[in-house]
Every structure is written in C-alpha cells, then in structure tokens.
Design a protein around this motif. Structure first.
Motif, PDB file in Angstrom:
ATOM      1  N   ILE A   3       0.821  -1.212   0.066  1.00  0.00           N
ATOM      2  CA  ILE A   3       0.011  -0.110  -0.035  1.00  0.00           C
ATOM      3  C   ILE A   3       0.753   1.309   0.021  1.00  0.00           C
ATOM      4  CG2 ILE A   3      -1.809   1.057   1.316  1.00  0.00           C
ATOM      5  CD1 ILE A   3      -2.407  -1.569   2.351  1.00  0.00           C
ATOM      6  N   ASN A   4       0.761   2.003  -0.897  1.00  0.00           N
ATOM      7  CA  ASN A   4       1.507   3.437  -1.217  1.00  0.00           C
ATOM      8  C   ASN A   4       0.528   4.464  -0.413  1.00  0.00           C
ATOM      9  OD1 ASN A   4       3.420   5.072  -1.780  1.00  0.00           O
ATOM     10  ND2 ASN A   4       2.179   5.648  -3.936  1.00  0.00           N
ATOM     11  N   LEU A   5       1.156   4.998   0.658  1.00  0.00           N
ATOM     12  CA  LEU A   5       0.481   5.983   1.518  1.00  0.00           C
ATOM     13  C   LEU A   5       0.870   7.262   1.027  1.00  0.00           C
ATOM     14  CD1 LEU A   5       0.325   4.374   5.207  1.00  0.00           C
ATOM     15  CD2 LEU A   5      -1.208   4.356   3.313  1.00  0.00           C
ATOM     16  N   TYR A   6      -0.186   8.247   1.342  1.00  0.00           N
ATOM     17  CA  TYR A   6       0.497   9.737   0.911  1.00  0.00           C
ATOM     18  C   TYR A   6      -0.077  10.657   2.079  1.00  0.00           C
ATOM     19  CZ  TYR A   6      -0.005  14.542  -0.929  1.00  0.00           C
ATOM     20  OH  TYR A   6       0.185  15.941  -0.819  1.00  0.00           O
ATOM     21  N   GLY A   7       0.958  11.550   2.499  1.00  0.00           N
ATOM     22  CA  GLY A   7       0.380  12.543   3.569  1.00  0.00           C
ATOM     23  C   GLY A   7       1.806  13.184   4.234  1.00  0.00           C
ATOM     24  N   PRO A   8       1.566  14.402   4.530  1.00  0.00           N
ATOM     25  CA  PRO A   8       2.667  15.237   5.277  1.00  0.00           C
ATOM     26  C   PRO A   8       2.314  15.220   6.830  1.00  0.00           C
ATOM     27  CG  PRO A   8       0.903  16.692   4.705  1.00  0.00           C
ATOM     28  CD  PRO A   8       0.429  15.074   4.390  1.00  0.00           C
ATOM     29  N   THR A   9       3.533  15.255   7.468  1.00  0.00           N
ATOM     30  CA  THR A   9       3.358  15.410   8.852  1.00  0.00           C
ATOM     31  C   THR A   9       2.291  16.356   9.317  1.00  0.00           C
ATOM     32  OG1 THR A   9       5.931  15.125   9.071  1.00  0.00           O
ATOM     33  CG2 THR A   9       4.855  15.978  11.040  1.00  0.00           C
ATOM     34  N   GLU A  10       2.018  17.365   8.704  1.00  0.00           N
ATOM     35  CA  GLU A  10       0.917  18.168   9.123  1.00  0.00           C
ATOM     36  C   GLU A  10      -0.557  17.656   8.966  1.00  0.00           C
ATOM     37  OE1 GLU A  10       3.312  19.056   7.155  1.00  0.00           O
ATOM     38  OE2 GLU A  10       4.174  20.947   7.431  1.00  0.00           O
ATOM     39  N   ALA A  11      -0.523  16.413   8.473  1.00  0.00           N
ATOM     40  CA  ALA A  11      -2.068  15.990   8.323  1.00  0.00           C
ATOM     41  C   ALA A  11      -1.795  14.422   8.792  1.00  0.00           C
ATOM     42  CB  ALA A  11      -2.465  15.742   7.060  1.00  0.00           C
ATOM     43  N   THR A  62      -0.298  21.437   0.762  1.00  0.00           N
ATOM     44  CA  THR A  62       0.876  20.534   0.617  1.00  0.00           C
ATOM     45  C   THR A  62       2.184  20.939   0.040  1.00  0.00           C
ATOM     46  OG1 THR A  62       0.295  19.228  -1.175  1.00  0.00           O
ATOM     47  CG2 THR A  62      -0.786  18.543   0.960  1.00  0.00           C
ATOM     48  N   GLY A  63       1.824  21.780  -0.935  1.00  0.00           N
ATOM     49  CA  GLY A  63       2.778  22.111  -1.836  1.00  0.00           C
ATOM     50  C   GLY A  63       3.261  21.184  -2.782  1.00  0.00           C
ATOM     51  N   ASP A  64       2.531  20.106  -2.657  1.00  0.00           N
ATOM     52  CA  ASP A  64       2.521  18.882  -3.769  1.00  0.00           C
ATOM     53  C   ASP A  64       1.643  19.236  -4.960  1.00  0.00           C
ATOM     54  OD1 ASP A  64       2.955  16.485  -1.249  1.00  0.00           O
ATOM     55  OD2 ASP A  64       4.477  17.401  -2.583  1.00  0.00           O
ATOM     56  N   GLY A 117       4.640  17.025  -8.908  1.00  0.00           N
ATOM     57  CA  GLY A 117       6.023  17.536  -8.584  1.00  0.00           C
ATOM     58  C   GLY A 117       5.685  18.624  -7.464  1.00  0.00           C
ATOM     59  N   ARG A 118       6.831  19.455  -7.125  1.00  0.00           N
ATOM     60  CA  ARG A 118       6.541  20.338  -6.094  1.00  0.00           C
ATOM     61  C   ARG A 118       6.207  21.804  -6.506  1.00  0.00           C
ATOM     62  NH1 ARG A 118       5.398  19.364  -0.727  1.00  0.00           N
ATOM     63  NH2 ARG A 118       6.219  21.465  -0.282  1.00  0.00           N
ATOM     64  N   ALA A 119       5.744  22.643  -5.539  1.00  0.00           N
ATOM     65  CA  ALA A 119       5.433  24.089  -5.855  1.00  0.00           C
ATOM     66  C   ALA A 119       6.596  24.925  -5.322  1.00  0.00           C
ATOM     67  CB  ALA A 119       4.154  24.456  -5.256  1.00  0.00           C
ATOM     68  N   ASP A 120       7.287  24.346  -4.469  1.00  0.00           N
ATOM     69  CA  ASP A 120       8.333  25.087  -3.945  1.00  0.00           C
ATOM     70  C   ASP A 120       9.711  24.383  -4.083  1.00  0.00           C
ATOM     71  OD1 ASP A 120       7.015  24.076  -0.931  1.00  0.00           O
ATOM     72  OD2 ASP A 120       8.177  23.033  -2.282  1.00  0.00           O
TER      73      ASP A 120
END
Lengths: 553, 104
Positions: free
Chosen positions: A320-328, A409-411, A425-428
């Motif tokens: 399972i490929n998970l997605y999410g930042p520390t902030e969530a 997320t900046g993603d 990609g990234r926005a930053d």
C-alpha cells in the motif's frame, strides 16, 4: 486483575492516545509489546516501566498542557518514555541522538518542554544545558544513579515511582489536547513545530484501519527515527492492537529484510528509498520475507520497479502506497498496488483519501482545480491546527475554502478516475533526500552561516529517476572555500542534509527577476563538479560507487 | 555488554579458531579501509563508528556483511543491536567461529 471490558472508554471522555494504549495493554498484558536492542518486554512490563516515569512526571507537576522532551537511543527506555508522557496525559517531543546537539537544543527550546527524559548514554549533552532553557523544570534520568552537572532539578533511577498495569494514570482522567510535537525543516533555517492532537492520531488509526486488519498476532518493524512521524504509525498502530513492535537496530536499516525474517515480522513501513537500497545491497531476494502481511510505503514517489521487486520478495504481503505530510498526521490516504503487472507504472498512484479525510486540487489562485493539475490540499480530522507558535507560517499554509479548513501541501497533483490522485511535482523548493523532507532554503541558510558568504544556492544532487535526491551540493559566491566546510554544516543540519560539496563559483546565474537561476545551475552542476578538484573521498559520486561496492564484496 | 573474555591459549588450540584478537582486528581494519576508501584508518578495539569519518549507516552494513563473509559467520539482530565498538565485533567473530569449530 480487572476485566478488560471495564476499561472500555465511555465516549464522553476526551480523546487520548495514552488511554487507547492502556486499553490494549490491559487486554493483552502477557503478550510481547516490544523488542529493542535485544531486550523484550510484555505489555505488563512496558506499562510498568512507562508508569514509573509517568507518575514521576505527575509528581513533578508536569500536566496535560505540558510537553515532555525525550532524548534516548533506540532502547526500551526510549519507547517507555514516550508512553510515559502519553499516559500522563502530556505530549511528547522526541529529540534525536543523531542530530547535531544544536538542533536538539533548538527543538527543546522551541517546544517549551518543562520536562526532559534522558537516557544514560546521552547524559553528556546535559552538561551543555545552560540557563537558556527557562521552561525546563525537571530532568528525569531513568537509567542513571548520578546527577549531571546541569542546574535543573533532576530525578534519578532511584526516584522512579512504582506503577503497574492496573494503576490509574492521568490520561484516563484528564488528558491534554496534544499527543506529540514534531519538528520539520523550515525555510527560514529554523525547524518548525507541528503539534498533533490526540484526536488527530486516533483519526489516523481509524483511517489506516480502513485499509488493513491487524491484531495481537502481528509483529511490526520499527525503522523510522522517532523524530519522523512514520514512527507514529509503527508505535501506535501496534500498541493499540495488542501487537508487538520490533525496533530495527540502529545504523542497520539495510539489514531490515533479514530482521523481518529472523523475527517473523508481519508489518513493514518505510520510505521507498529503503526498499531500493536494500534491493541494491542484494538483500531483497524473491521470497525472502514470507512472513510479511502488510507493506506500507510513504514519503516519496514509489516506482513500479521497487513495488514489483518488493512483491517478489514478500509474496504474502499487501503493498500500500500511502500519501500525506506530517501536518496531516502520517498519511491521509493511499493506493493498494496490484503486483505482477506486465508493464508496471513508472510511479505508483497516491490513490484516495481515508473515509474521514478529504483531498482536493486547488489552482494558484486558490480556486478548486477539479482534476488538476493543481496543488494537493487536505482537510479533515487528521489535519493539525497549525504550526507551533507561528501564526505567520500557519497563515501561509492553512486556509479556509468551501466551508472547510485546508492545508496546502505544496505537492502538485492530478486526479484520474479509478486510480485517484497522482503526484506531478513540487510547487516550491522542498525536496526529499533519501525520503527525508528538507527545505533547500534551510540548507542554504546553514551554508551561508558556515562559509560567511552572502549568497548560497543548494541543489539536490544526484537525483534518481523517481525524482528523489541522494544528497545535495552547494554553490557560493565569494572567496575560495575549502572542501572541509561541508563538515561544519554537520553542526547545524541532520546528516542527510549536509551538502556533499560546497563549491565557490565566480558568478551566480540569475534570472530576469534577479533571483538565482536554479535551472541554469542544475544544467551546469555536472560539469562544475567534475571541473573542481577534490582530494578527499568524493561522496558526490557515492551513489554510483555504492552499486559497485556491493557487487565487489 | 558482550561475550566476556577469551583465553587465548584455548582459542589457538581450537581448529578453525587460530586467529588472535590482533589478527582479527587487522582483517576487520582492512575491510573497513577497503569499503570507506581511506587508507589511513587504524582501528583499535575501542574504535566506534562515530570515530571514523565516512562510517555512516550505509557503510556500517557493508562492513558487517563483509566481516560475515570474510569469517564465514552470521550475526543475529541482538548482536548487531548491542555492538558497541570494534572490540564487540572481535568478540562476536571469535564466538561464532568457535561455535562452528565445536560442531566440526
């Protein structure tokens, strides 16, 4: 011994991760809870160890609104200390023995922690604590018989209280709001704190349980450092399920596949880079991990190649490929990979959010962008309330729209029916170095400090096909800079973020706005690195060398 | 800490376990020099990974695997987790080599 059902928490009580752990421990008191550095503890024993520290915290007026910092290498003390903070109803703030001391002190100071639990091996760091930590009231040294020279009040091993699995702990009565406070890379050069509440973590546990079914028979591998929230999944999914947690030996992540087999572990969670490196090391033979039931990846792009290699190595495992930042809180959703595809995808999809969470795409104007491309924004019960004591940073990343509160997320991403979200990609200028999140501006700030140069530009280098970086290099404009200065960066940055080279160039390419033209620099990086002389070990080319070293040994 | 002391005379009379601690240290040192690519490394029994430049988690595993290969032994998770310095590694080499010797 009281009935397990007596400990079922009535829903009117405030959410508490500590209480959820106690419930599980009391239901399975004699099952293995933890293996760390060769020491094994049952749930009964683990709660006794944690309880002794928890009661001591309470006796020293550390309460539900307080943070408890923890500095320990990966032993039973570390894990017991975390539980101690939680069952006392407080939040834990992990420090990292592998961080440079300055970074630990920065985190300690920013967190305003009133208590610090410190292992015996880390006590030399305490001697450096001066008067610049006004919030710190007590240091607990659960392994020590001798005080340190710090002026802060100290509690030793002999001061530990007596507790057992039936003791009534503070979290059962009045837990605080927060479960933990983690720090991530900040663009200003100072790490920024992400406060995660008990409600956030319990929401994550509900979410992850929507894609897996784990219980007391499971054995979790614990790879991630405690300063990364991937560890939150390991510890608390295991300990609220009556399962056991096995802490991967320090400095030996690459031997984790062997560790899984030796301990017959059933659950894996790591960045994809770990799997790729283990594969490169020749330690990912087909069928080598038959005991794995669940493999989770998160933190960077998962390539189809790595997913297929893993499926062959762990034929009984869901992937399972998970997605999410520390902030969530760890991850907000994911995608279950179906192996054995004739043409595996270049990059595996991010999938869909968990039932309680929301993922959506917004354009640069802040309007919904339907299927994208757009910035991935998150909403729901896992999203943090903001950054720690930083209203400006919070306002930059959290916003209101459509009657909901969102985190940017900046993603950049897209949405496709069926597959769900995919990463574009990234926005930053945030990058992942071997899976570790880093703001390039933070590295630049450190390079400026260390070289005294006013202008520094840092680029990820070398970069793999999936977009992940193996390291970074820095360019400065100014007087000649010796090659030894990257080492000075070790005092400011975690090791994965230290540039492998700092090169002095005569002129920094600028774009029309007068800002550093990073693209032009990136194009010239290869030739610039080859042109410059270097007598010491050339770590820039290490990525390529590594492959050769493995086959030679 | 690890396995206690070893009587050198006893060790040298066991088949397949003839190497002294010094000889084992020399072999380990050669492996480390090779993997880190630094000819100047001269380890003592007290040397830890932190003392040696470039000995990070990647090289740590490369070194352990090479030592296992070179001496024909296999280390378990507890041994790997509790290893403190070069001396610990020598203890483990002697312990495992002796164990194999007894089986013969």
């Amino acid at each position: 011994m009281a009935n397990a059902s007596e400990f079922r928490a009535p829903s009117s009580l405030p959410p508490s991760l500590g209480r959820a752990i106690l419930e599980s421990a009391r239901a399975y008191p004699d099952r293995r809870a933890l293996w760390a550095r060769g020491e094994t503890l049952t749930y009964r024993e683990l709660i006794e160890r944690a309880g002794g520290m928890a009661l001591l915290l309470g006796e020293n007026s550390i309460g539900p609104d307080d943070r408890v910092a923890i500095l320990s290498e990966r032993t039973t003390t570390l894990y017991a200390a975390i539980i101690a903070a939680l069952i006392n109803g407080s939040a834990y703030v992990p420090l990292n023995p592998r961080f440079p001391p300055q970074r630990n002190w920065q985190i300690l100071e920013s967190s305003g922690a009133r208590a610090l639990i410190c292992s015996e091996s880390q006590r030399t760091m305490l001697d450096e604590i001066g008067g610049n930590l006004p919030d710190l009231d007590v240091i607990i040294l659960p392994e020590s018989g001798v005080r340190s020279s710090s002026g802060v009040r100290q509690m030793l091993a002999t001061d530990l209280a007596r507790a057992d699995i039936g003791t009534r702990f503070n979290c059962e009565v009045a837990p605080g709001e927060l479960a933990y406070l983690l720090f991530t890379s900040g663009t200003t050069g100072v790490p920024k704190g992400v406060p995660i509440s008990n409600a956030n973590v319990l929401a994550y546990l509900r979410g992850i349980r929507s894609v897996c079914n784990v219980g007391p028979e499971d054995g979790f591998l614990q790879i991630a450092d405690l300063t990364f929230d991937m560890s939150v999944h390991d510890l608390f999914l295991a300990w609220t399920s009556g399962a056991s947690l096995s802490s991967a030996p320090e400095n030996a992540t690459l031997l984790s596949s062997r560790f899984v087999t030796e301990h017959e572990l059933t659950c894996w969670f790591s960045v994809p880079s770990a799997a790729a490196l283990i594969g490169q090391a020749g330690l990912l033979d087909p069928g080598c991990m038959p005991s794995l039931r669940y493999t989770f990846f998160c933190g960077e792009a998962l390539t189809g190649a790595v997913a297929e290699a893993w499926a062959a190595a762990a034929p009984n495992s869901a992937i399972i490929n998970l997605y999410g930042p520390t902030e969530a809180t760890v991850a907000v959703g994911g995608f279950r990979y179906e192996p054995g595809q004739a043409e595996p995808p270049a990059v595996v999809s991010l999938g869909h959010p968990f039932p309680e969470q929301v993922m959506a795409l917004f354009d640069s104007g802040g309007d919904p962008a339907k299927d994208g491309p757009g910035e991935i924004c998150l909403s729901g019960s896992q999203v943090a309330s903001g950054y720690w004591q930083s209203p400006e940073l919070t306002a930059e990343r959290f916003f209101e729209a459509q009657g909901r509160r969102w985190y940017r997320t900046g993603d950049l991403g897209r949405f496709v029916d069926g597959e769900g979200f995919s990463y574009v990609g990234r926005a930053d200028r945030q990058i992942k170095i071997r899976g570790y999140r880093m703001e390039l501006q933070e590295v630049e700030a450190a390079v400026r400090k260390v070289t005294g140069c006013a202008l520094a530009a840092v680029l990820p280098w070398p970069v793999t096909e999936s977009g992940s970086a193996l390291g970074c290099v820095a360019f400065v404009v100014g007087q000649d800079v010796a090659d030894t200065t990257p080492e000075q960066c070790r005092e400011l940055l975690p090791d994965y973020a230290v540039p492998s080279r700092i090169l002095a160039i005569r002129e920094m390419p600028l774009n029309d706005n007068g800002k550093v033209d990073y693209r032009a620099l990136a194009d010239r990086t290869a030739s610039l690195l080859e042109d410059s002389s270097c007598e010491s070990t050339d770590r820039v080319k290490r990525g390529v060398l590594e492959a050769r070293i493995w086959t030679a040994s | 800490m690890a396995a206690g002391t070893w009587d050198r005379q006893v060790m040298s009379s066991c088949s397949g376990a003839g190497e002294s601690r010094t000889e084992i240290l020399e072999r380990i040192n050669r492996i480390v020099v090779d993997i880190l690519g630094s000819p100047d490394i001269a380890m003592s029994e007290e040397t830890t990974a932190r003392d040696v430049g470039g000995w990070d988690s990647l090289s740590h595993v490369q070194i352990l695997l090479s030592v296992e290969n070179a001496f024909g032994i296999r280390l378990n998770a507890t041994e790997i987790a509790q290893m403190e310095n070069a001396g610990s590694l020598i203890d483990l080499v002697q312990k495992h080599v002796a164990a194999d010797g007894e089986r013969v």
